[in-house]
Structure formats: C-alpha cells, structure tokens
Design a protein around this motif. Structure first.
Motif, PDB file in Angstrom:
ATOM      1  N   ARG A  64       1.121  -1.058   0.071  1.00 11.30           N
ATOM      2  CA  ARG A  64       0.305  -0.088  -0.018  1.00 11.30           C
ATOM      3  C   ARG A  64       0.743   1.239  -0.037  1.00 11.30           C
ATOM      4  N   GLN A  65       2.229   1.335   1.055  1.00 12.98           N
ATOM      5  CA  GLN A  65       2.766   2.024   0.879  1.00 12.98           C
ATOM      6  C   GLN A  65       2.982   2.485  -0.251  1.00 12.98           C
ATOM      7  N   ALA A  66       3.190   1.683  -1.433  1.00 16.54           N
ATOM      8  CA  ALA A  66       4.194   1.748  -2.187  1.00 16.54           C
ATOM      9  C   ALA A  66       3.367   2.045  -3.746  1.00 16.54           C
ATOM     10  N   GLY A  67       2.449   1.841  -3.860  1.00 14.94           N
ATOM     11  CA  GLY A  67       0.640   2.239  -5.010  1.00 14.94           C
ATOM     12  C   GLY A  67       0.704   0.841  -5.322  1.00 14.94           C
ATOM     13  N   ALA A  68       0.982   0.152  -4.687  1.00  7.32           N
ATOM     14  CA  ALA A  68       1.067  -1.536  -5.237  1.00  7.32           C
ATOM     15  C   ALA A  68       0.375  -2.351  -5.866  1.00  7.32           C
ATOM     16  N   ASP A  69      -0.488  -2.176  -3.828  1.00  7.71           N
ATOM     17  CA  ASP A  69      -1.517  -3.308  -3.771  1.00  7.71           C
ATOM     18  C   ASP A  69      -2.416  -3.624  -4.866  1.00  7.71           C
ATOM     19  N   GLY A  70      -3.173  -2.742  -5.196  1.00  6.48           N
ATOM     20  CA  GLY A  70      -4.182  -2.591  -6.346  1.00  6.48           C
ATOM     21  C   GLY A  70      -3.876  -3.295  -6.915  1.00  6.48           C
ATOM     22  N   GLU A  71      -2.496  -3.818  -8.000  1.00  2.76           N
ATOM     23  CA  GLU A  71      -2.099  -4.444  -9.163  1.00  2.76           C
ATOM     24  C   GLU A  71      -2.122  -5.919  -8.669  1.00  2.76           C
ATOM     25  N   ALA A  76      -4.822 -11.865  -6.654  1.00  2.00           N
ATOM     26  CA  ALA A  76      -4.876 -13.466  -6.180  1.00  2.00           C
ATOM     27  C   ALA A  76      -5.480 -13.543  -5.896  1.00  2.00           C
ATOM     28  N   VAL A  77      -5.742 -14.916  -4.921  1.00  2.00           N
ATOM     29  CA  VAL A  77      -6.361 -15.377  -4.820  1.00  2.00           C
ATOM     30  C   VAL A  77      -6.432 -15.819  -3.180  1.00  2.00           C
ATOM     31  N   LEU A 112       4.089 -10.700  -9.219  1.00  2.00           N
ATOM     32  CA  LEU A 112       4.186  -9.908  -8.456  1.00  2.00           C
ATOM     33  C   LEU A 112       5.845  -9.461  -8.241  1.00  2.00           C
ATOM     34  N   ASN A 113       6.593  -9.910  -8.897  1.00  2.00           N
ATOM     35  CA  ASN A 113       8.033  -8.883  -8.974  1.00  2.00           C
ATOM     36  C   ASN A 113       8.165  -7.977 -10.203  1.00  2.00           C
ATOM     37  N   ILE A 114       7.025  -8.636 -11.034  1.00  2.00           N
ATOM     38  CA  ILE A 114       7.069  -8.211 -12.495  1.00  2.00           C
ATOM     39  C   ILE A 114       5.941  -6.890 -11.753  1.00  2.00           C
ATOM     40  N   SER A 115       5.388  -6.865 -10.843  1.00  2.00           N
ATOM     41  CA  SER A 115       4.511  -5.084 -10.733  1.00  2.00           C
ATOM     42  C   SER A 115       5.284  -4.768  -9.353  1.00  2.00           C
ATOM     43  N   LEU A 116       5.854  -4.833  -8.935  1.00  2.00           N
ATOM     44  CA  LEU A 116       7.304  -4.205  -8.067  1.00  2.00           C
ATOM     45  C   LEU A 116       8.003  -3.598  -9.511  1.00  2.00           C
ATOM     46  N   LEU A 117       8.497  -4.314  -9.986  1.00  2.00           N
ATOM     47  CA  LEU A 117       9.319  -3.546 -11.139  1.00  2.00           C
ATOM     48  C   LEU A 117       8.470  -2.261 -12.385  1.00  2.00           C
ATOM     49  N   ASP A 118       7.708  -2.595 -12.346  1.00  2.00           N
ATOM     50  CA  ASP A 118       6.690  -1.599 -13.289  1.00  2.00           C
ATOM     51  C   ASP A 118       7.019  -0.631 -11.923  1.00  2.00           C
ATOM     52  N   ALA A 119       6.165  -0.846 -10.855  1.00  2.00           N
ATOM     53  CA  ALA A 119       5.784   0.211  -9.865  1.00  2.00           C
ATOM     54  C   ALA A 119       7.465   1.190  -9.969  1.00  2.00           C
ATOM     55  N   ALA A 120       8.511   0.354  -9.608  1.00  2.00           N
ATOM     56  CA  ALA A 120       9.972   1.181  -9.645  1.00  2.00           C
ATOM     57  C   ALA A 120      10.214   2.065 -10.737  1.00  2.00           C
TER      58      ALA A 120
END
Ligand SMILES: Cc1cc2nc3c(=O)[nH]c(=O)nc-3n(C[C@H](O)[C@H](O)[C@H](O)COP(=O)(O)OP(=O)(O)OC[C@H]3O[C@@H](n4cnc5c(N)ncnc54)[C@H](O)[C@@H]3O)c2cc1C
Length: 449
Positions: A64-71, A76-77, A112-120
């Motif tokens: 959430r702090q990184a704004g990546a939770d929604g993606e 997620a299941v 998850l890793n890809i979402s984080l790379l996109d966010a970064a």
C-alpha cells in the motif's frame, strides 16, 4: 553522477529490491538496481524460491505504501484458512481469523516481482538486468557487475544488498565487518508439484484455502493460483528412514508413497511421477548475522540479512516490512550510518523472533493441526479473545493480521501458550475450563495492546 548523497544502489531486483526501489524513488532518491537475471517482462520469469507465496497484512501494508497493492491483489487468490486433509476422514477448514477481513492471499512470485519492477520504474528507478554483482572496492566505492561478457564498474554512494539468501554482497562485506554468519540448515527439504485446473477450467479443490496434508514428520501443502491450478509443496526429511528424499527417489517411489500417505491427492496430481523426478529438491535454512551493515557503505535487507524457513509464510512479508522501516529511517536520519544503525537496532530482534516462530510453526503444521488438544486450545484462544479482545489476541492473528512487532508477538504468544496449556490440561472440551483462573491469568499477564 552516481555518488551524490541521495543516491542509492540496490543489488537484486527480487521482492525486497523491487519494493525498496519504489519506496525510495517515491521519496526523491536517485535509485539504481542491478539484477543478475534478465528482465522478466521480456524473457519470462526465471523462477525463484517458490512458485507462489502467502501475502499477509505486513506485506500488504508495505505494498500500500508503494501504491502497488491494487495491481497485486487483482491476481491474488484469497485463503480464508487451512483446509486440513487427514489420512482418514473428511477435510475440514480451520479459519485463520474471525471473518473475511482476516485472510491471507496467494500470489504468484513472478507476477508480484513484475508488478514491483513496473512500480519502481514508473517512479524513476533505473533497472539494470543481466548484471551480477561480482566484486566491490569499498574504499573507492566502486561495485563491479558482470554481464554481457564484460565487467561493468559502477561508482556508488551506498549499497543495499537485497540479493537474497545466498547474497554476494554479504560475502564481500564479510572480510571488513564481523558479520559472524551462521546458517542452520533444516534436515528437511521440499519439492514442488502441481494440481492442474479441472477439465472445465475450474479449481479441482476448494480454491479459497491453504490446503495441508499433515502426516507427523512430513506434510504436503497446496496454495491456489489465479490460473486455477495449485502449487503443491512436499516437505520431508532429506535423509533417514522412509519416508525421506533419500528413500523416495524415483517417480514410481513417489507414486507408492502418495498411494500410502496422500491417497486423496493422487487423482489431483496427474503428473506426479514426472514432476517428482524433474523438479529439484531444495534446501531450507535460517541465516543469522551479528551485524547487517558496514558503516555507511553497505546494508543487507530481506533474506540476505535474515533468511528463514517458510512455515509461517512471513519471509517476504518480513522483507517488505524491512523496506518500509528502512525508508522511514532514511527519512529520519541524514547520516547513512545513523539510519543503518537505527534500522538494524529496530529490525534485528524482530527478524530473530519471526525466524524462531517460523521454525516452531513447522511442527504445528505437520504434526498438530489435526490433534485434538491443539484444536481445543484454538477453541479456547477464540473464547479468550472474545472475553478479552484488547488483551488476548491469538498468535496467528498477531503475526499475520497485525503489524505489531514480531518480537512482541513472540513474547505475548509464549505467555498465551502457557495460559492455554494450563486451562486445558486434562480436558477434552471447554466445559471444564476454570474461567475465573483463565480470566485472572489474562488480566495479570497480558497488558492491553
Ligand atoms: C518454499 C518457500 C516458500 C515460501 N513461501 C513464502 C510465503 O508464503 N510468504 C512469505 O512471506 N515468504 C515466503 N517465502 C520466503 C520468501 O521467498 C523470501 O523471504 C523472499 O523471497 C525474500 O525476498 P528477497 O528480495 O530478500 O530475496 P529474493 O526474492 O531471493 O531476491 C533476491 C534477488 O537478488 C538477485 N541476485 C542474487 N544474487 C545477485 C547478484 N550477485 N547480483 C545481482 N542480483 C542478484 C536474485 O536473482 C533475486 O532476483 C518462501 C520461501 C520458500 C523457500
């Protein structure tokens, strides 16, 4: 130039590296991240320590702090609890929390890793793939990465090692600072298998649960994926008497073992023989260090600092909490040595606490979840929580659905375990509980949280 004081170089673009890059880039840091693998967005994800992971409140808060939770949550299941499959009898769901506000999430590591790379990247971090840290000149502050058959020297201001359990940076720091590295390897290992989707494309077993087949000294678990399959993980001893990886070697051995001990999974895992032979048997261990940083020049976070066994599903959650804590410390201290020291002082007792709880949870998962005394204590735990909601908070809830310090969760869990053991001794139902004594123990030993 890479060496201005608000510049940070992160080694490893895995889970912690990707998140930390985002949090720091958001705060105006100039961030370079070096990753030994190729860009998973171009070449596909090359695989990590497990196919999927359980995300809980600590990790979710960091996302959430990184704004990546929604993606991340989109794919997620939800897992409401553990579905326990006894050898004989019907599977039953043990809820993790009180309702659907207290659940964990199964997520695909690669996604998850890809979402984080996109966010970064979207926040301005520079990602360098196919760049493996090879050596560091800490005096000249030059880190050399290898890739494309060449050396790539990189001047740095400070290095953050998010390069996982086998951290290269840790090895390079060791001659300069007394890390006193100790790895305690578990004598059990793991192998991943798969329950594919059903013929109609749906899940073959209950989707919203973490499945466990507890068998005393060993177990299988299964976590759902959004592709409607499950990743099954078999945990058992490497060596020793049957069953162990030393005694079960071939696909046929595995078939016979599963026929005996996990018969209900056989129709679910059609490729058991092939997967058992093709997939690696991996090691599990706990890493302890006396120190995580080298003055203002280098700091270790996540698995590089405190790898743990996976039985509380908290390694990534803890690594994500590290990232938030480090970003906070860097906000609070202009001096990097002061920030790193404060980070280590805060996080080390917590990392050690969750490492201990993770080891303890293996025994709970493989041996206790279908035990009558354990179930009675879980029942009492809920009853005491209802009577003293501010004071008695179940162990799993403190670790999984709250963000209180792990060290505090461990301390309170130990007190609570004694209260539960004392109150249920010799009983087979809650009818005989001495509620006055149990209430008094709670009031006396547990301060409101
Ligand atoms: C079987 C299993 C199941 C697990 N399940 C869970 C779970 O359910 N929930 C949970 O919270 N945790 C779980 N974990 C723990 C979790 O996987 C780790 O805690 C988490 O991956 C740590 O993140 P990290 O970024 O520190 O390290 P990693 O994710 O390992 O990332 C390290 C990165 O650094 C890169 N790297 C390594 N060396 C170099 C180098 N020399 N130069 C450049 N780059 C380098 C690697 O390629 C990688 O991308 C599980 C672990 C295992 C083994």
């Amino acid at each position: 130039m890479a060496t201005n004081s608000k510049h940070i170089t992160i080694v490893g673009a895995g889970l912690a590296g990707g998140l930390l890059a985002t949090l720091l880039a958001q705060r105006g840091w100039s961030v370079d991240v070096f990753e030994r693998r190729g860009d998973p967005r171009k070449h596909g994800y090359a695989g990590g320590r497990s196919i999927n992971l359980a995300l809980a409140e600590r990790g979710l808060h960091a996302l959430r702090q990184a704004g990546a939770d929604g993606e991340v949550l989109k794919r997620a299941v939800m897992m409401r609890g553990r579905m326990v499959h006894p050898l004989h009898g019907t599977p039953s769901l043990q809820r993790y929390g009180r309702d659907d506000s207290e659940v964990i999430w199964s997520i695909d590591r690669g996604e998850l890793n890809i979402s984080l790379l996109d966010a970064a990247e979207s926040h301005g971090a520079r990602l360098h793939f196919d760049r493996r840290l090879d050596h560091v000149d800490f005096n000249a502050r030059i880190a050399t990465f290898k890739g494309d058959a060449a050396d790539h020297p990189h001047p740095f201001n400070t290095l953050i090692g998010a390069d996982g359990a086998g951290s290269t940076l840790r090895g390079l720091m060791a001659p300069l600072v007394a890390l006193n590295e100790r790895s305690e390897w578990l004598d059990h290992g793991y192998k991943e298998l798969e329950i594919p989707p059903a013929n109609d494309g749906g899940f073959r077993i209950e989707a919203n649960a973490l499945h466990i087949w507890p068998r005393g000294h060993y177990m299988c678990i299964a976590l759902p994926n959004d592709e409607r399959n499950f990743t099954v993980t078999l945990f058992m001893p490497h060596e020793g008497a049957y069953p162990s990886f030393a005694t079960i070697k071939t696909g046929d051995d595995a078939q016979a073992f599963f026929e005996r001990d996990f018969p209900d999974t056989l129709p679910l895992i059609p490729e058991l023989r092939e997967d058992f032979e093709a997939n690696p048997t991996s090691m599990l261990g706990t890493l302890y260090l006396d120190c995580w940083h080298l003055d203002n020049r280098a700091l270790l976070i996540g698995d590089a600092a405190h790898a743990m066994v996976p039985f509380h599903g908290q390694g990534m959650n803890c690594a994500f909490e590290d990232c938030v804590a480090l970003a906070d410390m860097l906000d609070q201290h202009d001096d990097l040595t002061a920030a790193f020291t404060a980070f280590e002082t805060l996080r080390k007792p917590d990392a050690e606490a969750i490492q201990q709880m993770a080891l303890e949870n293996y025994i709970e998962m493989r041996d206790k979840v279908d035990d009558a005394q354990f179930l009675l204590q879980r029942e009492l735990e809920l009853a005491l929580q209802a009577r003293h909601p501010e004071r008695f908070i179940p162990h799993y809830t403190m670790v999984t659905f709250m963000r209180i310090r792990y060290s505090l969760a461990l301390k309170r869990s130990e007190i609570q375990r004694h209260i539960l053991e004392d109150a249920t001794r010799g009983l087979d139902s809650l009818n005989g509980v001495d509620w006055d004594a149990a209430d008094a123990a709670v009031m006396e030993q547990l301060q409101p949280l």
